[in-house]
Design a protein around this motif. Structure first.
Motif, PDB file in Angstrom:
ATOM      1  N   GLN A 160      14.720 -56.730  58.444  1.00 48.20           N
ATOM      2  CA  GLN A 160      15.568 -57.545  58.117  1.00 48.20           C
ATOM      3  C   GLN A 160      15.500 -59.007  57.525  1.00 48.20           C
ATOM      4  N   LYS A 161      15.162 -59.684  58.158  1.00 44.07           N
ATOM      5  CA  LYS A 161      14.459 -61.118  58.281  1.00 44.07           C
ATOM      6  C   LYS A 161      13.561 -61.032  56.152  1.00 44.07           C
ATOM      7  N   LEU A 162      12.907 -60.013  55.820  1.00 38.34           N
ATOM      8  CA  LEU A 162      12.429 -60.388  54.739  1.00 38.34           C
ATOM      9  C   LEU A 162      13.647 -58.745  53.741  1.00 38.34           C
ATOM     10  N   ALA A 163      13.984 -58.585  54.450  1.00 33.79           N
ATOM     11  CA  ALA A 163      15.612 -57.692  53.443  1.00 33.79           C
ATOM     12  C   ALA A 163      17.004 -59.069  53.369  1.00 33.79           C
ATOM     13  N   ALA A 164      16.347 -59.964  53.512  1.00 37.81           N
ATOM     14  CA  ALA A 164      17.182 -61.391  53.621  1.00 37.81           C
ATOM     15  C   ALA A 164      17.265 -61.936  52.393  1.00 37.81           C
ATOM     16  N   LEU A 165      15.365 -62.451  52.493  1.00 38.33           N
ATOM     17  CA  LEU A 165      15.373 -62.672  51.021  1.00 38.33           C
ATOM     18  C   LEU A 165      15.822 -62.198  49.429  1.00 38.33           C
ATOM     19  N   PRO A 166      15.320 -63.368  48.337  1.00 36.48           N
ATOM     20  CA  PRO A 166      16.600 -63.081  47.602  1.00 36.48           C
ATOM     21  C   PRO A 166      16.086 -61.458  46.813  1.00 36.48           C
ATOM     22  N   ALA A 167      16.585 -61.068  46.343  1.00 35.53           N
ATOM     23  CA  ALA A 167      16.723 -59.448  45.686  1.00 35.53           C
ATOM     24  C   ALA A 167      15.520 -59.833  44.483  1.00 35.53           C
ATOM     25  N   THR A 168      14.992 -61.176  44.140  1.00 39.19           N
ATOM     26  CA  THR A 168      13.744 -61.058  42.965  1.00 39.19           C
ATOM     27  C   THR A 168      12.831 -61.353  43.532  1.00 39.19           C
ATOM     28  N   THR A 169      13.191 -61.098  44.986  1.00 42.26           N
ATOM     29  CA  THR A 169      11.721 -61.463  45.159  1.00 42.26           C
ATOM     30  C   THR A 169      10.330 -60.475  44.992  1.00 42.26           C
ATOM     31  N   LYS A 170       9.423 -61.109  44.738  1.00 46.49           N
ATOM     32  CA  LYS A 170       8.488 -59.675  44.597  1.00 46.49           C
ATOM     33  C   LYS A 170       7.535 -59.027  45.419  1.00 46.49           C
ATOM     34  N   VAL A 171       7.105 -57.877  45.877  1.00 48.09           N
ATOM     35  CA  VAL A 171       6.597 -58.068  47.477  1.00 48.09           C
ATOM     36  C   VAL A 171       5.281 -57.683  46.826  1.00 48.09           C
ATOM     37  N   TYR A 172       4.380 -58.589  47.695  1.00 45.60           N
ATOM     38  CA  TYR A 172       2.816 -57.797  47.623  1.00 45.60           C
ATOM     39  C   TYR A 172       2.803 -57.366  49.114  1.00 45.60           C
ATOM     40  N   CYS A 173       2.672 -55.770  48.989  1.00 46.30           N
ATOM     41  CA  CYS A 173       2.353 -55.702  50.066  1.00 46.30           C
ATOM     42  C   CYS A 173       0.683 -55.274  50.056  1.00 46.30           C
ATOM     43  N   THR A 174      -0.112 -54.408  51.151  1.00 45.78           N
ATOM     44  CA  THR A 174      -1.620 -54.771  51.168  1.00 45.78           C
ATOM     45  C   THR A 174      -1.800 -53.011  51.441  1.00 45.78           C
ATOM     46  N   HIS A 175      -0.915 -52.325  51.156  1.00 50.17           N
ATOM     47  CA  HIS A 175      -1.506 -50.630  51.313  1.00 50.17           C
ATOM     48  C   HIS A 175      -0.893 -50.140  49.878  1.00 50.17           C
ATOM     49  N   SER A 201       8.739 -42.944  38.502  1.00 48.79           N
ATOM     50  CA  SER A 201       7.934 -43.921  38.010  1.00 48.79           C
ATOM     51  C   SER A 201       6.763 -43.710  39.174  1.00 48.79           C
ATOM     52  N   THR A 202       6.957 -44.293  39.755  1.00 50.16           N
ATOM     53  CA  THR A 202       5.283 -44.130  40.905  1.00 50.16           C
ATOM     54  C   THR A 202       4.756 -43.029  41.051  1.00 50.16           C
ATOM     55  N   GLN A 203       5.024 -41.966  40.161  1.00 56.10           N
ATOM     56  CA  GLN A 203       3.969 -41.325  40.547  1.00 56.10           C
ATOM     57  C   GLN A 203       3.445 -41.050  38.530  1.00 56.10           C
ATOM     58  N   LYS A 204       4.257 -41.749  37.540  1.00 60.06           N
ATOM     59  CA  LYS A 204       3.209 -41.510  36.653  1.00 60.06           C
ATOM     60  C   LYS A 204       2.516 -43.181  36.463  1.00 60.06           C
ATOM     61  N   LEU A 205       2.814 -43.852  37.256  1.00 58.42           N
ATOM     62  CA  LEU A 205       1.609 -45.470  37.551  1.00 58.42           C
ATOM     63  C   LEU A 205       0.287 -44.629  38.316  1.00 58.42           C
ATOM     64  N   ARG A 206       0.678 -43.401  39.404  1.00 54.56           N
ATOM     65  CA  ARG A 206      -0.888 -43.353  39.642  1.00 54.56           C
ATOM     66  C   ARG A 206      -1.553 -42.511  39.359  1.00 54.56           C
ATOM     67  N   GLU A 207      -0.605 -41.922  38.418  1.00 49.22           N
ATOM     68  CA  GLU A 207      -1.519 -40.989  37.560  1.00 49.22           C
ATOM     69  C   GLU A 207      -2.066 -41.812  36.642  1.00 49.22           C
ATOM     70  N   SER A 208      -1.922 -42.732  36.116  1.00 46.98           N
ATOM     71  CA  SER A 208      -2.470 -43.870  35.161  1.00 46.98           C
ATOM     72  C   SER A 208      -3.499 -44.732  35.849  1.00 46.98           C
ATOM     73  N   ASN A 209      -3.291 -44.622  37.536  1.00 47.01           N
ATOM     74  CA  ASN A 209      -4.295 -45.716  38.084  1.00 47.01           C
ATOM     75  C   ASN A 209      -4.268 -46.247  38.019  1.00 47.01           C
ATOM     76  N   ILE A 210      -2.430 -46.723  38.548  1.00 49.94           N
ATOM     77  CA  ILE A 210      -1.963 -48.398  38.018  1.00 49.94           C
ATOM     78  C   ILE A 210      -0.951 -48.541  39.289  1.00 49.94           C
ATOM     79  N   PRO A 211      -1.404 -49.695  39.503  1.00 47.33           N
ATOM     80  CA  PRO A 211      -0.407 -49.768  41.308  1.00 47.33           C
ATOM     81  C   PRO A 211       0.836 -49.414  41.485  1.00 47.33           C
ATOM     82  N   SER A 212       1.318 -49.498  42.193  1.00 51.63           N
ATOM     83  CA  SER A 212       2.911 -49.133  42.518  1.00 51.63           C
ATOM     84  C   SER A 212       3.556 -50.599  42.747  1.00 51.63           C
ATOM     85  N   LEU A 213       2.135 -51.175  42.488  1.00 51.33           N
ATOM     86  CA  LEU A 213       3.041 -53.050  43.417  1.00 51.33           C
ATOM     87  C   LEU A 213       2.609 -54.094  42.520  1.00 51.33           C
ATOM     88  N   PRO A 214       3.417 -55.086  42.248  1.00 47.98           N
ATOM     89  CA  PRO A 214       4.865 -55.098  43.808  1.00 47.98           C
ATOM     90  C   PRO A 214       5.625 -54.599  43.092  1.00 47.98           C
TER      91      PRO A 214
END
Length: 259
Positions: A160-175, A201-214
């Motif tokens: 909930q603390k993270l969800a309260a951050l500004p909507a445009t915040t880019k999220v860099y998680c580690t997996h 959209s994620t399926q297309k990214l992963r098929e091209s070996n492109i990260p789904s993040l951020p």
């Protein structure tokens, strides 16, 4: 590759099976987040002719710290920042939610968020200046980390603390768990059009070996079931129509453990 203001860039360095070690740099200096393996980091730094100014650690699991000692040996000038509530064999600057880091070489300031749940001392590094969040294993693309040390209540409040951050915040998680998480989420919100679109959209990214993040906080609010425990569709799917959001979160996280 993600371009930012002030000539800063953030690039993912793949490690192990599905980890990303995030590298932020300005073409001269750099900061690395959760380096579980030093070898690909050193290779990248040498290839880009970068010096290492700092190492940021979100929590103590080996796939996030295994490369720290070797990296610091190669770049002894690098400052190491790590959670105050966890123990580390290497020298570091202990971080709490009252802490601020200013990396003058890159002109970046981070504030710290305490995020107990995955581990009790887990932290995140947030830059309101650049609208970026390095959140380790707390928030994932359409998911969240396992509860190895903390309670469902702790993790719920951390999210909930993270969800309260500004909507445009880019999220860099580690997996790279996004696709699997989306497929799980669709079991509980099959009518969520944003989630359906994200699957495509994620399926297309992963098929091209492109990260789904951020990701972004806005996208996670719209598609991440752990941030959507008030959803009527999720409540019906979990058969917990009158339960609290924490109870629904706990049920979802438990079910995900076996998915």
């Amino acid at each position: 590759m993600d371009s930012m203001n002030h000539n800063l860039q953030i690039i993912p360095i793949p490690a192990f099976k599905d980890n990303y070690i995030w590298l932020m740099h300005n073409g001269v200096q750099s900061v690395v987040v959760d380096p579980g393996d030093a070898v690909p980091v050193i290779t990248t730094l040498n290839h880009l002719n970068l010096s290492l100014a700092a190492i940021l650690i979100t929590h103590h699991h080996h796939d996030h710290i295994g490369g720290v000692a070797e990296l610091h040996e190669a770049f002894p000038q690098a400052s190491i920042y790590a959670p105050a509530l966890e123990h580390y064999a290497f020298k570091h600057i202990a971080m709490t939610e009252q802490s601020t880091i200013h990396l003058s070489d890159l002109n970046v300031t981070f504030t710290i968020l305490d995020l107990p749940g995955h581990t009790l001392g887990h932290i995140a590094y947030n830059s309101t200046q650049h609208k970026i969040l390095f959140c380790g294993d707390t928030l994932f693309g359409a998911g969240c980390g396992r509860l190895f040390e903390g309670t469902p209540t702790q993790m719920y409040h951390s999210l909930q603390k993270l969800a309260a951050l500004p909507a445009t915040t880019k999220v860099y998680c580690t997996h790279e768990y996004t696709m699997h998480n989306i497929n799980f989420a669709l079991m509980f919100e099959p009518s969520n059009q944003r989630l359906i679109n994200r699957q495509k959209s994620t399926q297309k990214l992963r098929e091209s070996n492109i990260p789904s993040l951020p990701s972004t906080i806005e996208l996670e609010r719209a598609t991440n079931p752990y941030l959507r425990c008030s959803s009527k569709e999720i409540r019906l799917a979990t058969q917990l129509t009158n339960a609290s959001e924490i109870e629904i979160f706990s049920k979802l996280r438990e079910l995900r453990n076996y998915y």
